[in-house]
Write an enzyme that holds these catalytic residues in place. Structure first.
Site, mmCIF file in Angstrom:
data_model
loop_
_atom_site.group_PDB
_atom_site.id
_atom_site.type_symbol
_atom_site.label_atom_id
_atom_site.label_comp_id
_atom_site.label_asym_id
_atom_site.label_seq_id
_atom_site.Cartn_x
_atom_site.Cartn_y
_atom_site.Cartn_z
ATOM 1 N N ARG A 1 2.421 15.135 6.179
ATOM 2 C CA ARG A 1 3.284 15.428 7.377
ATOM 3 C C ARG A 1 4.827 15.521 6.942
ATOM 4 N NH1 ARG A 1 1.722 11.949 12.398
ATOM 5 N NH2 ARG A 1 0.809 10.496 11.018
ATOM 6 N N ASN B 1 6.397 8.577 8.938
ATOM 7 C CA ASN B 1 5.282 9.649 8.644
ATOM 8 C C ASN B 1 5.512 11.350 8.630
ATOM 9 O OD1 ASN B 1 2.581 8.242 8.663
ATOM 10 N ND2 ASN B 1 3.122 7.814 10.702
ATOM 11 N N SER C 1 58.233 19.045 -12.214
ATOM 12 C CA SER C 1 57.184 19.863 -11.229
ATOM 13 C C SER C 1 56.978 21.207 -11.797
ATOM 14 C CB SER C 1 57.978 20.121 -9.889
ATOM 15 O OG SER C 1 58.222 18.898 -9.358
ATOM 16 N N ARG D 1 57.203 24.951 -18.512
ATOM 17 C CA ARG D 1 57.197 25.952 -17.369
ATOM 18 C C ARG D 1 58.318 27.289 -18.099
ATOM 19 N NH1 ARG D 1 60.041 22.110 -13.249
ATOM 20 N NH2 ARG D 1 62.313 22.371 -13.674
ATOM 21 N N ASN E 1 -0.866 -3.468 17.138
ATOM 22 C CA ASN E 1 -1.153 -3.752 15.821
ATOM 23 C C ASN E 1 -0.135 -3.203 14.843
ATOM 24 O OD1 ASN E 1 -2.217 -4.813 13.413
ATOM 25 N ND2 ASN E 1 -3.361 -2.801 13.292
ATOM 26 N N GLY F 1 -9.975 3.964 3.246
ATOM 27 C CA GLY F 1 -9.362 2.806 4.487
ATOM 28 C C GLY F 1 -8.581 1.941 3.945
ATOM 29 N N LEU G 1 0.850 -1.099 -0.089
ATOM 30 C CA LEU G 1 0.127 -0.002 0.108
ATOM 31 C C LEU G 1 0.810 1.195 0.062
ATOM 32 C CD1 LEU G 1 -2.977 -1.230 2.406
ATOM 33 C CD2 LEU G 1 -2.465 -1.611 0.015
ATOM 34 N N GLY H 1 -0.758 6.600 0.537
ATOM 35 C CA GLY H 1 -0.853 7.622 1.455
ATOM 36 C C GLY H 1 -0.412 9.042 1.010
#
Length: 446
Positions: free
Chosen positions: A18, A230, A409, A426, A173, A83, A11, A14
């Site tokens: 919130r 929730n 380097s 360089r 439950n 429900g 399910l 919903g």
């Protein structure tokens, strides 16, 4: 039991107001996977043969996630929210296919374990028409109470409807329920809406089953396992519990965590034996770590592979596509992205290596940057086996540094470097004796 055909109905309709989010509640993530994804995975691991997901109207995003996670799932829409029993019956077509057991799960209960779902299926297989899942609540206030007599579930009584004696019951439950497939539609269709809310409650299936003389059973799970989410606070609690599980599983499989509470894992993190993880390490999605690797403190990884015996960090970031071979080293304040670092190569500190191949036993000096992006396109840098890149060098892709080659380097390298050559890119140093003293004298104040 193995031959029983099972259906899981999840399910996911919903609204989740919130959460205060534009993202549907069930798509919020725990350990990098949506809550819906955790429930789908638990159902699959429990051996169900089919999955049905019930979504709300207009929730194509939830439907897409369900089908991404379980391509064979069937998605149903609960057009009106009347429900939990009404939501389950949105999947009537799937229930009518004649499964041996039907398990009802909730997409916002992401911590349920496959073994618990299997226990529910087994209970139905052993003769129960309805098996409801409960938990011993630390504080039962507000929960429906599970009234049990001589091993049978007599009723699930809502808190507001419970007597004083029933309110003393701590077995509450959890909402999850399994049905004998032969009776599922019969019981669900019999549930009415004669209650204060005018809704069809799944819990009424217990009384409907008992009224027909069918066996009903209560099963018990740990309270943390059946926590619903929730809001953001409960989401954080679920994340904490899941992280605890993942850390424990890793440590029991041979991983050392110096400060486990500071290590954050994703649901798909894979770590080999004898790996050591120091504090404050974050594993995003898609990370694997080979046996014997050492992960130093304060690292962040995502969609990356770390080879056996490699050493990473501290303060290293591995972005998607980073692939470190065995016995490699990526040190402090280094970032690697979409790059293969071959066996024994070292990127010790303060370097960025992206869209590259670093050959075996190559050494990338401090402050080296692979210049891989021109504002429009990405280009590749290849560093050959055993090459040495001097500190503070910029390798402007596309470019190849040959095997055994050296880059001096401070070089900016724009052309390919042959094997075993030295590249210097360089400006020549100029020294002017006495210039500093003269400059200060000229600018001296009063």
């Amino acid at each position: 039991m193995a031959t029983r055909r099972g259906l899981a109905i999840i399910l996911a309709a919903g609204e989740g107001t919130r959460m205060k989010s534009a993202t549907p509640k069930v798509l919020h993530a725990v350990a990098g996977l949506s809550m819906l994804g955790h429930v789908v995975k638990a159902a699959e691991d429990a051996g169900v043969d089919a999955i049905a997901v019930v979504v709300g109207p207009g929730r194509e995003d939830v439907a897409r996630e369900a089908l991404r996670l379980a391509p064979g799932a069937r998605v149903y829409v609960q057009e009106q929210r009347l429900g939990t029993a009404h939501a389950v019956l949105a999947a009537r077509e799937a229930i009518a296919d004649g499964f041996d057991d039907v398990v009802v799960l909730f997409a916002d209960t992401p911590l349920v374990r496959p073994s618990t779902i299997q226990r529910m299926r087994n209970a139905v297989g052993e003769g129960a028409s309805v098996a409801a899942l409960g938990f011993e609540a630390r504080d039962p206030t507000g929960y429906g109470r599970m009234v049990v007599d001589e091993g049978s579930l007599v009723a699930i009584r809502e808190h507001k409807d419970a007597s004083e004696d029933e309110r003393r019951i701590t077995l509450c439950n959890a909402g999850l329920m399994a049905f004998d497939g032969r009776h599922a539609l019969e019981l669900l269709d019999a549930i009415g809406s004669d209650n204060a809310q005018g809704e069809f409650y799944l819990t009424d299936a217990v009384s409907e089953a008992r009224g027909r003389g069918y066996a009903t059973l209560a099963l018990v799970a740990d309270e943390d396992e059946v926590r619903g989410v929730n809001d953001r606070v409960q989401l954080a609690v679920a994340e904490s519990i899941m992280q605890g599980r993942l850390r424990e599983a890793a440590m029991r499989a041979g991983v050392t965590m110096v400060a486990p509470e500071t290590v954050f894992l994703s649901h798909d993190t894979r770590i080999g034996e004898d790996v050591v993880i120091e504090p404050n390490v974050f594993f995003g999605l898609g990370v694997t770590v080979g046996a014997g690797a050492v992960i130093h403190a304060n690292c962040h990884f995502e969609k990356a592979a770390i080879g056996e015996g490699a050493e990473v960090g501290p303060f290293a970031r591995l972005r998607p596509g980073a692939d470190l071979g065995a016995k490699t080293k990526v040190g402090n304040f280094c970032e690697v992205k979409n790059a293969k670092v071959e066996t024994g190569a070292k990127i010790n500190h303060l370097s960025y290596v992206g869209d590259a191949v670093v050959g075996a036993k190559a050494n990338v000096g401090a402050g080296t940057i692979t210049c891989n992006y021109d504002g429009f396109h990405k280009a590749k840098t290849i560093i050959g086996e055993g090459a040495f890149i001097g500190s503070n060098s910029a390798l402007v892709a596309p470019v190849t540094i040959g095997s055994g080659a050296y880059v001096g380097s401070g070089s900016v390298v724009t052309d390919d470097v042959p094997d075993d050559a030295l590249a210097l890119g360089r400006g020549r140093q100029v020294v002017k004796e006495g210039w500093g003293k003269a400059f200060r004298e000229a600018n001296k104040k009063g």
